[in-house]
Enzyme design. Sequence first.
Site, PDB file in Angstrom:
ATOM      1  N   TYR A  40       0.673  -1.216   0.110  1.00  0.00           N
ATOM      2  CA  TYR A  40      -0.021   0.017  -0.164  1.00  0.00           C
ATOM      3  C   TYR A  40       0.660   1.424   0.110  1.00  0.00           C
ATOM      4  O   TYR A  40       0.394   2.249  -0.467  1.00  0.00           O
ATOM      5  CB  TYR A  40      -0.750   0.070   1.131  1.00  0.00           C
ATOM      6  CG  TYR A  40      -2.303  -0.460   1.024  1.00  0.00           C
ATOM      7  CD1 TYR A  40      -2.440  -1.720   0.117  1.00  0.00           C
ATOM      8  CD2 TYR A  40      -3.110  -0.371   1.955  1.00  0.00           C
ATOM      9  CE1 TYR A  40      -3.630  -2.323  -0.036  1.00  0.00           C
ATOM     10  CE2 TYR A  40      -4.582  -1.239   1.850  1.00  0.00           C
ATOM     11  CZ  TYR A  40      -4.712  -1.940   1.004  1.00  0.00           C
ATOM     12  OH  TYR A  40      -5.823  -2.804   0.723  1.00  0.00           O
ATOM     13  N   CYS A  80      -2.999  -0.807   9.349  1.00  0.00           N
ATOM     14  CA  CYS A  80      -2.130  -0.456   8.194  1.00  0.00           C
ATOM     15  C   CYS A  80      -1.779   1.064   8.602  1.00  0.00           C
ATOM     16  O   CYS A  80      -2.848   1.780   8.569  1.00  0.00           O
ATOM     17  CB  CYS A  80      -2.646  -0.613   6.930  1.00  0.00           C
ATOM     18  SG  CYS A  80      -1.743   0.185   5.527  1.00  0.00           S
ATOM     19  N   THR A 130      -0.244   3.062   6.633  1.00  0.00           N
ATOM     20  CA  THR A 130      -0.799   3.898   5.354  1.00  0.00           C
ATOM     21  C   THR A 130      -1.967   4.416   5.127  1.00  0.00           C
ATOM     22  O   THR A 130      -2.260   5.442   4.906  1.00  0.00           O
ATOM     23  CB  THR A 130      -0.198   2.887   4.262  1.00  0.00           C
ATOM     24  OG1 THR A 130       1.339   2.971   4.194  1.00  0.00           O
ATOM     25  CG2 THR A 130      -0.458   3.879   2.823  1.00  0.00           C
ATOM     26  N   CYS A 186       5.371   1.266  10.263  1.00  0.00           N
ATOM     27  CA  CYS A 186       4.693   0.238   9.112  1.00  0.00           C
ATOM     28  C   CYS A 186       4.540  -0.923   9.828  1.00  0.00           C
ATOM     29  O   CYS A 186       5.539  -1.348  10.679  1.00  0.00           O
ATOM     30  CB  CYS A 186       5.388   0.214   7.966  1.00  0.00           C
ATOM     31  SG  CYS A 186       4.836  -1.187   6.751  1.00  0.00           S
ATOM     32  N   HIS A 190       5.189  -3.762   8.838  1.00  0.00           N
ATOM     33  CA  HIS A 190       6.035  -4.931   8.768  1.00  0.00           C
ATOM     34  C   HIS A 190       7.385  -4.616   9.446  1.00  0.00           C
ATOM     35  O   HIS A 190       8.393  -5.635   9.651  1.00  0.00           O
ATOM     36  CB  HIS A 190       6.457  -4.706   7.171  1.00  0.00           C
ATOM     37  CG  HIS A 190       5.652  -5.358   6.269  1.00  0.00           C
ATOM     38  ND1 HIS A 190       4.262  -4.909   5.798  1.00  0.00           N
ATOM     39  CD2 HIS A 190       5.591  -6.529   5.511  1.00  0.00           C
ATOM     40  CE1 HIS A 190       3.620  -5.770   5.144  1.00  0.00           C
ATOM     41  NE2 HIS A 190       4.258  -6.832   4.774  1.00  0.00           N
TER      42      HIS A 190
END
Length: 245
Positions: free
Chosen positions: A27, A58, A60, A168, A170
């Site tokens: 994203y 998320c 983003t 983020c 991740h």
Amino acid sequence: MTVFSEFRKVLPNENCVYFGDTKNMPYGEKTKEQLIEFSKRAFEFFEEQNVKAVVMACNTTSATVYEDLKDNYSFKLYPIIQSVSKIIAGLPARKIGVFATPATVGVHAYARGIKQFDPNKEVVEIACPEWVKIVENKQENSPDAFLQIKEKVSRMLEYSPEYIILGCTHYPYLLKQLSELADSKLFINPAVDFVNYIKSDLAGRDMISDSEAKGFEHFYASASPEKFKLAAEMFYHLSEFPQKM
């Protein structure tokens, strides 16, 4: 899944429906218009599932589409950045760093959120577009990946931040590599504060589950559920094979 794993530690009795948009990821490099469309599809799916709340794990989408969509649905919406900004603003620090995707950095989501509660905070944001791919492709131990991570950490350390937000979902997977380049105490995984905030807010709204049994978990992916399972289990052991949505 890094957020979901923390969520289950704190709220194990809630029934959960998880959706991973594997078809459209990552994203962080998408336009706002694309992100709004992707989010609408996900939220419509959750409405069909009759959920009471949706966790926007998320960063983003929290940064770019939350304000546009927050009033359009019947469920309570929890965006990660807006939910943790007040907590981060309260930290005993003047200068805070943020590693995030280009989309999150582009709208200065963490800087705006933190400064809303403490305008004296100095927030330094650095985009790390390659980090998601490093994690997804399991390249975190490769020499090239380490050099890419080191370049961003070196840039950030030039500003002498007292904390660095991993903005983020991740990025917490790279804590081993990050801790080789800077003191591990610098790094903040916002998922921890996020899920504690959700628990407190649900309780305050009398929306928290009163079940003593572990809640069910249903997983959905927009494409390649077998690949989703492989990637997801880097962060959390799935209780069932994901279905394609």
